[in-house]
Write an enzyme that holds these catalytic residues in place. Structure first.
Site, PDB file in Angstrom:
ATOM      1  N   GLU A  75       0.821  -1.222   0.000  1.00  0.00           N
ATOM      2  CA  GLU A  75       0.000   0.000   0.000  1.00  0.00           C
ATOM      3  C   GLU A  75       0.852   1.269   0.000  1.00  0.00           C
ATOM      4  O   GLU A  75       0.384   2.337   0.396  1.00  0.00           O
ATOM      5  CB  GLU A  75      -0.943   0.003   1.210  1.00  0.00           C
ATOM      6  CG  GLU A  75      -1.914  -1.162   1.262  1.00  0.00           C
ATOM      7  CD  GLU A  75      -2.908  -1.211   0.098  1.00  0.00           C
ATOM      8  OE1 GLU A  75      -2.765  -0.436  -0.868  1.00  0.00           O
ATOM      9  OE2 GLU A  75      -3.822  -2.043   0.163  1.00  0.00           O
ATOM     10  N   HIS A  94      -2.868   1.959   8.695  1.00  0.00           N
ATOM     11  CA  HIS A  94      -3.883   1.260   7.900  1.00  0.00           C
ATOM     12  C   HIS A  94      -4.081  -0.123   8.503  1.00  0.00           C
ATOM     13  O   HIS A  94      -3.096  -0.848   8.709  1.00  0.00           O
ATOM     14  CB  HIS A  94      -3.442   1.127   6.444  1.00  0.00           C
ATOM     15  CG  HIS A  94      -4.246   0.130   5.671  1.00  0.00           C
ATOM     16  ND1 HIS A  94      -5.614   0.228   5.544  1.00  0.00           N
ATOM     17  CD2 HIS A  94      -3.895  -1.004   5.018  1.00  0.00           C
ATOM     18  CE1 HIS A  94      -6.061  -0.802   4.833  1.00  0.00           C
ATOM     19  NE2 HIS A  94      -5.041  -1.571   4.519  1.00  0.00           N
ATOM     20  N   HIS A  96      -7.212  -3.561   9.193  1.00  0.00           N
ATOM     21  CA  HIS A  96      -8.463  -4.197   8.793  1.00  0.00           C
ATOM     22  C   HIS A  96      -9.252  -4.541  10.063  1.00  0.00           C
ATOM     23  O   HIS A  96      -9.491  -5.717  10.341  1.00  0.00           O
ATOM     24  CB  HIS A  96      -8.195  -5.481   7.996  1.00  0.00           C
ATOM     25  CG  HIS A  96      -7.424  -5.288   6.727  1.00  0.00           C
ATOM     26  ND1 HIS A  96      -7.075  -6.335   5.899  1.00  0.00           N
ATOM     27  CD2 HIS A  96      -6.940  -4.169   6.122  1.00  0.00           C
ATOM     28  CE1 HIS A  96      -6.399  -5.881   4.844  1.00  0.00           C
ATOM     29  NE2 HIS A  96      -6.296  -4.570   4.973  1.00  0.00           N
ATOM     30  N   TYR A 115     -20.616  11.751  19.686  1.00  0.00           N
ATOM     31  CA  TYR A 115     -19.881  12.998  19.481  1.00  0.00           C
ATOM     32  C   TYR A 115     -18.388  12.784  19.175  1.00  0.00           C
ATOM     33  O   TYR A 115     -17.731  13.646  18.587  1.00  0.00           O
ATOM     34  CB  TYR A 115     -20.065  13.934  20.682  1.00  0.00           C
ATOM     35  CG  TYR A 115     -19.257  13.578  21.908  1.00  0.00           C
ATOM     36  CD1 TYR A 115     -17.933  13.987  22.039  1.00  0.00           C
ATOM     37  CD2 TYR A 115     -19.814  12.844  22.960  1.00  0.00           C
ATOM     38  CE1 TYR A 115     -17.186  13.667  23.147  1.00  0.00           C
ATOM     39  CE2 TYR A 115     -19.078  12.516  24.075  1.00  0.00           C
ATOM     40  CZ  TYR A 115     -17.750  12.936  24.170  1.00  0.00           C
ATOM     41  OH  TYR A 115     -17.008  12.609  25.264  1.00  0.00           O
ATOM     42  N   HIS A 157     -12.507  -3.466   2.385  1.00  0.00           N
ATOM     43  CA  HIS A 157     -11.072  -3.552   2.676  1.00  0.00           C
ATOM     44  C   HIS A 157     -10.756  -3.273   4.152  1.00  0.00           C
ATOM     45  O   HIS A 157     -10.383  -4.193   4.874  1.00  0.00           O
ATOM     46  CB  HIS A 157     -10.337  -2.575   1.732  1.00  0.00           C
ATOM     47  CG  HIS A 157      -8.855  -2.643   1.810  1.00  0.00           C
ATOM     48  ND1 HIS A 157      -8.040  -2.289   0.762  1.00  0.00           N
ATOM     49  CD2 HIS A 157      -8.020  -3.002   2.811  1.00  0.00           C
ATOM     50  CE1 HIS A 157      -6.775  -2.445   1.090  1.00  0.00           C
ATOM     51  NE2 HIS A 157      -6.740  -2.883   2.348  1.00  0.00           N
ATOM     52  N   TYR A 210      -8.195  18.480  22.635  1.00  0.00           N
ATOM     53  CA  TYR A 210      -8.540  17.235  23.323  1.00  0.00           C
ATOM     54  C   TYR A 210      -7.980  16.068  22.517  1.00  0.00           C
ATOM     55  O   TYR A 210      -7.608  16.208  21.381  1.00  0.00           O
ATOM     56  CB  TYR A 210     -10.069  17.083  23.444  1.00  0.00           C
ATOM     57  CG  TYR A 210     -10.481  15.796  24.090  1.00  0.00           C
ATOM     58  CD1 TYR A 210     -10.436  15.636  25.469  1.00  0.00           C
ATOM     59  CD2 TYR A 210     -10.856  14.693  23.321  1.00  0.00           C
ATOM     60  CE1 TYR A 210     -10.762  14.427  26.065  1.00  0.00           C
ATOM     61  CE2 TYR A 210     -11.187  13.491  23.899  1.00  0.00           C
ATOM     62  CZ  TYR A 210     -11.146  13.373  25.265  1.00  0.00           C
ATOM     63  OH  TYR A 210     -11.463  12.170  25.832  1.00  0.00           O
TER      64      TYR A 210
HETATM   65  P1  13P Z   1       1.209  -5.284   3.180  1.00  0.00           P
HETATM   66  O1  13P Z   1       1.586  -6.526   3.959  1.00  0.00           O
HETATM   67  O2  13P Z   1       1.812  -5.273   1.817  1.00  0.00           O
HETATM   68  O3  13P Z   1       1.491  -4.027   3.966  1.00  0.00           O
HETATM   69  O4  13P Z   1      -0.325  -5.312   2.832  1.00  0.00           O
HETATM   70  C1  13P Z   1      -1.354  -5.548   3.697  1.00  0.00           C
HETATM   71  C2  13P Z   1      -2.574  -4.775   3.302  1.00  0.00           C
HETATM   72  O5  13P Z   1      -3.175  -4.146   4.102  1.00  0.00           O
HETATM   73  C3  13P Z   1      -3.046  -4.730   1.936  1.00  0.00           C
HETATM   74  O6  13P Z   1      -4.120  -3.852   1.898  1.00  0.00           O
END
Ligand code: 13P
Length: 214
Positions: A75, A94, A96, A115, A157, A210
């Protein structure tokens, strides 16, 4: 590598381990970057977090040119593009997380059910359309979904949270997953009432400063 760069690499590894321990990620499905000099430091692709050493973190120029012994996260495009588009952002998380991803699968943005959504920058956390992982299309969608925001969902995703520091981005990632869990719970009962844009603006004004303090 100077001590400042070593500290950033160690901090990325510590936050990778903590995002799994916090329950907002699993396996190696997430990735983290931190702005560094004229580029960024980013996690390598598909590499177990508990094996990471500082030298495994990859340095990337903002155009994506890589320097390191491992390949950068798949990514890397959206990490570079977000840092280019957002001078206010120095760190990107990032993941999941389960509830964010459930909503992202359903294509549902998170409305102002609580809120605390103001911490993400406005009355709604957007959900971008689906695009395959690692693609320029996904990166374009992510940058757009993050306009005036510090978090977004990615269709089918996961989620992105950003911040001026890695600590703040990680704090927000946990808050956004909490909001997603709350929204999911509300949806079990019915169509939840939401706070108005004005109410969220009031919270944002009161919240200035905050959140996780420096
Ligand atoms: P990577 O292991 O390449 O960082 O990918 C994981 C991922 O979140 C793909 O969307």
């Amino acid at each position: 590598m100077d001590s400042q760069e070593l500290d950033k690499r160690r901090s990325i590894i510590a936050h990778c381990l903590s995002m799994n321990a916090l329950g907002i990620n699993q396996g190696t499905s997430g990735n983290i970057s931190v702005r560094h000099n004229e580029g960024l430091l980013i996690t390598p692709t598909s590499y177990a977090y508990d094996k990471l050493e500082p030298e495994d973190i990859v340095f990337l120029q903002l155009d994506g040119a890589a320097l390191g012994r491992r390949a950068p996260s798949s990514e890397w495009r959206f990490h570079c593009d977000i840092l280019r588009a957002r001078p206010d952002v120095n760190a990107i998380v990032h993941t999941h997380p389960t509830y964010c991803t459930v909503l992202a699968i359903m294509g549902r943005p998170i409305p102002a059910i609580h809120y605390m959504i103001a911490a993400a920058g406005g009355p709604e956390i957007r959900c971008s359309p689906y695009a395959i992982f690692g693609s320029q299309a996904l990166s374009n969608h992510a940058v757009e979904a993050l306009v005036d925001r510090k978090a977004c969902l990615l269709g089918h995703h996961g989620m992105i949270a950003v911040g001026s520091t890695l600590e703040k981005a990680m704090w927000l990632a946990v808050e956004v997953e909490t909001l997603a869990r709350q929204y999911h719970g509300c949806l079990q009962i019915g169509d939840p009432p939401v706070l108005s844009d004005g109410q969220i603006a009031d919270v944002a004004a009161k919240m200035a400063g905050y959140g996780l303090q420096d």
